[in-house]
Enzyme design. Structure first.
Site, PDB file in Angstrom:
ATOM      1  CB  ILE A 119      -4.487  -0.062   5.102  1.00  0.00           C
ATOM      2  CG1 ILE A 119      -5.841   1.535   4.525  1.00  0.00           C
ATOM      3  CG2 ILE A 119      -3.714  -0.016   3.684  1.00  0.00           C
ATOM      4  CD1 ILE A 119      -5.000   2.334   4.694  1.00  0.00           C
ATOM      5  CB  SER A 120     -10.173  -1.450   4.255  1.00  0.00           C
ATOM      6  OG  SER A 120      -9.944  -2.744   5.506  1.00  0.00           O
ATOM      7  CD  GLN A 121     -11.769  -2.719  -2.517  1.00  0.00           C
ATOM      8  OE1 GLN A 121     -12.155  -3.139  -2.459  1.00  0.00           O
ATOM      9  NE2 GLN A 121     -11.389  -2.910  -4.253  1.00  0.00           N
TER      10      GLN A 121
END
Ligand code: SAH
Length: 214
Positions: free
Chosen positions: A60-62
């Site tokens: 899950i992206s930053q």
């Protein structure tokens, strides 16, 4: 855990202080409960300033990267959006709050099914998910006003530029497997204009028009 307080600090310290200005984008990041989208055993880290593993070798992206990509798409609220790389569904939920309809494609079947069930449980009604190679786009639902690709490509997949409306935008990480540049593509009278935003690192886009094997 006081998730609401963690969410507020995330928006204040990671997004506003780094220059995210779009009020609607900040509102969406304040509203979506990111801890619901990460595996339970790491939910205490849900609001941390880095990407997290969500299983199946995916991330899950930053939060900042997700917010920056969202801001780059400059939503008015009436858009039909195509997302490639549903993953955890966190970005999908953000997009659903800021646009009319989101069509999201994930290549890993079990991940797509799990995320689809979660978004249904959270009562999102303007999201459609399918399992497929997203580099081929979603011809039946095209054209789209906005396209977001949350995995790294060496070139913009051709079917996606064809499924983008004139005046539309695509945001994606463009480059090599180990490092990319976040890039915004605007389609104007059938010409594509590229603008580079910042360096970034994403997992590879795997598919017919995905990352070239080196
Ligand atoms: N936006 C997601 C990011 C997930 S990581 C999130 O924040 O949770 C990137 C995702 O892209 C992975 O789930 C991976 O399986 C998916 N992916 C990679 N290549 C793809 C393709 N060709 N079509 C659809 N999904 C793809």
């Amino acid at each position: 855990m006081d998730y609401a307080a963690l969410r507020k600090s995330m928006v204040d310290e990671q997004l506003i202080q780094r220059g995210i200005k779009d009020k609607k984008v900040l509102w969406a990041f304040y509203k979506v409960e990111r801890h619901r989208f990460v595996p339970k055993d790491i939910s205490d880290n849900a609001y941390a300033d880095f990407p997290l593993a969500i299983g199946a070798g995916q991330t899950i992206s930053q939060p900042y990267m997700a917010a920056l990509m969202t801001e780059c798409l400059a939503f008015s609220g009436s858009e039909r959006v195509l997302e490639i790389g549903t993953g955890s569904g966190y970005q999908t939920a953000i997009l659903a709050l800021l646009s009319k309809e989101v069509f999201s494609i994930e290549r890993i079947g079990p991940l797509a099914k799990k995320t689809e069930a979660l978004l249904k449980e959270l009562a999102y009604v303007n999201i459609k998910i399918k399992t497929d190679d997203g580099t081929l786009g979603w011809p039946e639902e095209s054209p789209f006003d906005r396209i977001i690709i949350t995995a790294a490509a060496s070139e913009v997949p051709l079917p996606l530029t064809e499924q983008l409306k004139d005046g539309g935008k695509i945001v994606l990480p463009l480059g090599e497997a180990s490092s990319q540049v976040l890039t915004v593509i605007s389609k104007k009278e059938d010409r594509l204009e590229l603008s580079q935003v910042c360096p970034c690192v994403f997992v590879p886009l795997i598919g017919k028009f995905g990352m070239r094997q080196s």
